[in-house]
Design a protein around this motif. Structure first.
Motif, PDB file in Angstrom:
ATOM      1  N   ASP A 232       5.599  -9.317  -2.984  1.00 28.37           N
ATOM      2  CA  ASP A 232       4.646  -9.520  -4.074  1.00 28.37           C
ATOM      3  C   ASP A 232       3.510 -10.421  -3.595  1.00 28.37           C
ATOM      4  OD1 ASP A 232       6.233  -8.007  -5.757  1.00 28.37           O
ATOM      5  OD2 ASP A 232       7.380  -9.748  -6.444  1.00 28.37           O
ATOM      6  N   PRO A 233       2.364 -10.339  -4.223  1.00 28.54           N
ATOM      7  CA  PRO A 233       1.259 -11.229  -3.826  1.00 28.54           C
ATOM      8  C   PRO A 233       1.684 -12.689  -3.890  1.00 28.54           C
ATOM      9  CG  PRO A 233       0.468  -9.528  -5.333  1.00 28.54           C
ATOM     10  CD  PRO A 233       1.967  -9.404  -5.298  1.00 28.54           C
ATOM     11  N   THR A 234       1.320 -13.429  -2.874  1.00 25.88           N
ATOM     12  CA  THR A 234       1.693 -14.839  -2.794  1.00 25.88           C
ATOM     13  C   THR A 234       0.771 -15.667  -3.684  1.00 25.88           C
ATOM     14  OG1 THR A 234       2.435 -14.518  -0.520  1.00 25.88           O
ATOM     15  CG2 THR A 234       2.059 -16.782  -1.253  1.00 25.88           C
ATOM     16  N   LEU A 235       1.366 -16.402  -4.595  1.00 24.12           N
ATOM     17  CA  LEU A 235       0.621 -17.256  -5.518  1.00 24.12           C
ATOM     18  C   LEU A 235       0.816 -18.717  -5.133  1.00 24.12           C
ATOM     19  CD1 LEU A 235       1.457 -15.549  -8.950  1.00 24.12           C
ATOM     20  CD2 LEU A 235      -0.539 -15.180  -7.496  1.00 24.12           C
TER      21      LEU A 235
ATOM     22  N   ASP B 249       3.834 -20.334 -15.313  1.00 24.86           N
ATOM     23  CA  ASP B 249       2.719 -19.384 -15.247  1.00 24.86           C
ATOM     24  C   ASP B 249       1.661 -19.676 -16.301  1.00 24.86           C
ATOM     25  OD1 ASP B 249       3.879 -18.049 -13.133  1.00 24.86           O
ATOM     26  OD2 ASP B 249       4.898 -16.577 -14.397  1.00 24.86           O
TER      27      ASP B 249
ATOM     28  N   HIS C 174      -2.996 -21.589 -10.826  1.00 24.16           N
ATOM     29  CA  HIS C 174      -2.558 -20.902  -9.612  1.00 24.16           C
ATOM     30  C   HIS C 174      -3.595 -19.864  -9.229  1.00 24.16           C
ATOM     31  CE1 HIS C 174      -0.962 -18.596 -13.054  1.00 24.16           C
ATOM     32  NE2 HIS C 174      -1.241 -17.525 -12.312  1.00 24.16           N
ATOM     33  N   ARG C 175      -3.527 -19.467  -7.987  1.00 24.80           N
ATOM     34  CA  ARG C 175      -4.396 -18.405  -7.483  1.00 24.80           C
ATOM     35  C   ARG C 175      -3.650 -17.612  -6.421  1.00 24.80           C
ATOM     36  NH1 ARG C 175      -6.745 -19.398  -2.474  1.00 24.80           N
ATOM     37  NH2 ARG C 175      -6.542 -21.542  -1.669  1.00 24.80           N
ATOM     38  N   GLN C 176      -4.096 -16.392  -6.210  1.00 21.76           N
ATOM     39  CA  GLN C 176      -3.465 -15.520  -5.226  1.00 21.76           C
ATOM     40  C   GLN C 176      -4.028 -15.812  -3.838  1.00 21.76           C
ATOM     41  OE1 GLN C 176      -3.398 -11.365  -6.251  1.00 21.76           O
ATOM     42  NE2 GLN C 176      -3.164 -10.707  -4.124  1.00 21.76           N
TER      43      GLN C 176
END
Length: 454
Positions: free
Chosen positions: A180-183, A229, A234-236
């Motif tokens: 999954d995309p790393t946050l 969340d 947070h950001r990707q």
């Protein structure tokens, strides 16, 4: 391989993402090589062959072997590519778009057409050479070949008798699990006063009482992750362009090298080319040094941090774990990461545990006796948490905890004896990160369910 001393031979190159193994039992006395490739559509047999013109013996030997393979593996995909040197056979499109052979007249062509029809094969190459002949054939046991076209960038020089072609096999490339995309979460920017108020509004008694430990943990983490969340910025993170072992100086040198290479391509300045050459040699030295240092670091920290080894393996595989999206074990199919992990756990359980022991279901007591633990017990468990360790499977960092340099909040667990159950009331100071919650819950489980209580 080749029986010649002045050239010839065939070669099959396989991408790293495919699992291939030689199939020497499929080779004939002709110039051919066969592989067994595991992919998304199952086991595929790939064969590359060269049949020289004017040699009826080699084509007879190869066709007999092809027929035996087709009879032995009727359900597997068989892909045969090569130079058959059959100029007397003409391939034309039928009304349904399929290629149909005609012509022949010589012994070699007649034997090929007989085997072609017996094995119920398909031919897909319709690109002729300068003499309007098709000598190179792409044969398949099923209609799975797509987009046969001229290759714009061949690996070797072109031969006017054998134009370079490329094609796609439908479904042959395996679909692998992707991360999954790393946050990245910025816990230092959290409004902990609001976060704690929302956290305290949850009635943990209603959420956890009467559930098994597994269900209680799932509910607990689901709630915590939803809160994080919603309240933690947070950001990707972008995908990593370089291997994990590259240092900052190496990446900077590579970027400079590419910049001067582009300048040389545009302006043709020899000074740019000389600078590019110097940087190229430098990057080779730096990458080798970085990799050697990284391997030594992994070996020295293998016991303390084994995750680094698997990170290295993953990057060597091109950033993917190499696990297919569909797996099966003991008749059970899994098509997502959670179910695949469960299959692995089932396998390890069968290896290390004899028989099928019954695991008691530990449920939060509703009435009667309930284990008691106090604030000192919780703090004792929290103090054993390694704040320097990396994220666990819950993906929550453990860098902030009570007693750290940032301050100390005290999560408290209170006993509600009137209900005969354990009620969790978490109280955090604004300077303490919310990741303490998951560590507390994991540690105090030993106090809630001692071995004598099961």
């Amino acid at each position: 391989m080749s029986h010649k001393t002045d050239g010839g031979g065939v070669l099959i190159g396989v991408r790293k993402c495919l699992r291939a193994s030689p199939a020497p039992g499929f080779n004939s006395d002709a110039e051919d090589v066969c592989l067994s490739v595991e992919c998304a559509i199952g086991c595929v047999f790939v064969c590359c062959v060269y049949l020289p013109p004017g040699d009826p013996e080699s084509i007879s030997v190869f066709l007999r072997k092809m027929s035996s393979i087709r009879d032995a593996y009727p359900d597997n995909l068989i892909l045969i590519v090569g130079d058959f040197n059959l100029p007397n056979i003409v391939w034309y499109r039928w009304n349904d778009g399929n290629l149909v052979p005609s012509g022949g007249g010589d012994l070699r062509s007649g034997e090929f057409l007989e085997t072609y029809r017996y094995c119920n094969l398909w031919q897909f190459n319709d690109i002729s050479n300068d003499n309007l002949k098709i000598l190179d054939l792409i044969l398949s046991s099923t209609a799975c070949i797509q987009e046969v076209k001229s290759c714009p960038d061949p690996l070797v020089g072109l031969d006017r008798h054998h134009p370079a072609v490329e094609s796609l096999v439908d479904g042959a490339r395996p679909k692998e699990l992707r991360d999954d995309p790393t946050l990245k979460y910025f816990f230092n920017r959290v409004d902990y006063e609001t976060f704690n108020n929302v956290l305290l509004d949850h009635n943990w008694s209603d959420r956890l009482v009467g559930r098994s430990v597994d269900d209680a943990v799932s509910v607990f983490y689901s709630t915590i992750h939803d809160l994080i969340d919603a309240h933690v910025p947070h950001r990707q993170l972008p995908k990593r362009r370089f291997p994990i072992w590259y240092s900052a100086s190496t990446m900077r040198a590579i970027r400079e090298k590419l910049r001067f290479h582009r300048r040389w391509k545009i302006y043709g300045d020899r000074a740019d080319y000389l600078t590019f050459t110097i940087l190229h040699n430098r990057t080779k030295t730096l990458t080798k040094s970085d990799y050697d240092n990284y391997i030594k670091s992994i070996q020295s920290q293998l016991i303390e941090c084994p995750d680094r080894l698997w990170s290295c393996v993953k990057h060597r595989r091109g950033g993917c774990a190499g696990i297919p999206t569909t797996m099966k074990f003991c008749g059970v199919h899994a098509d997502n990461s959670q179910d695949i992990c469960s299959l692995f756990a089932l396998y390890f359980n069968s290896v290390f545990i004899d028989g099928n022991p019954s695991v008691p279901s530990r449920v939060m007591p509703i009435g009667g006796f309930a284990p008691w633990f106090g604030e000192e017990d919780v703090l004792c468990a929290l103090n054993k948490v390694d704040a320097k360790a990396g994220d666990g499977p819950d993906k929550l960092p453990g860098s902030n905890r009570p007693g750290s340099s940032r301050g100390g909040g005290t999560p408290q667990a209170q006993q509600d004896n009137s209900q005969g159950s354990t009620v969790f009331k978490n109280r955090f100071e604004p300077c303490v990160s919310a990741n303490v919650v998951n560590q507390k819950f994991a540690r105090i489980n030993d106090y809630i369910y001692p071995s004598w209580f099961i």
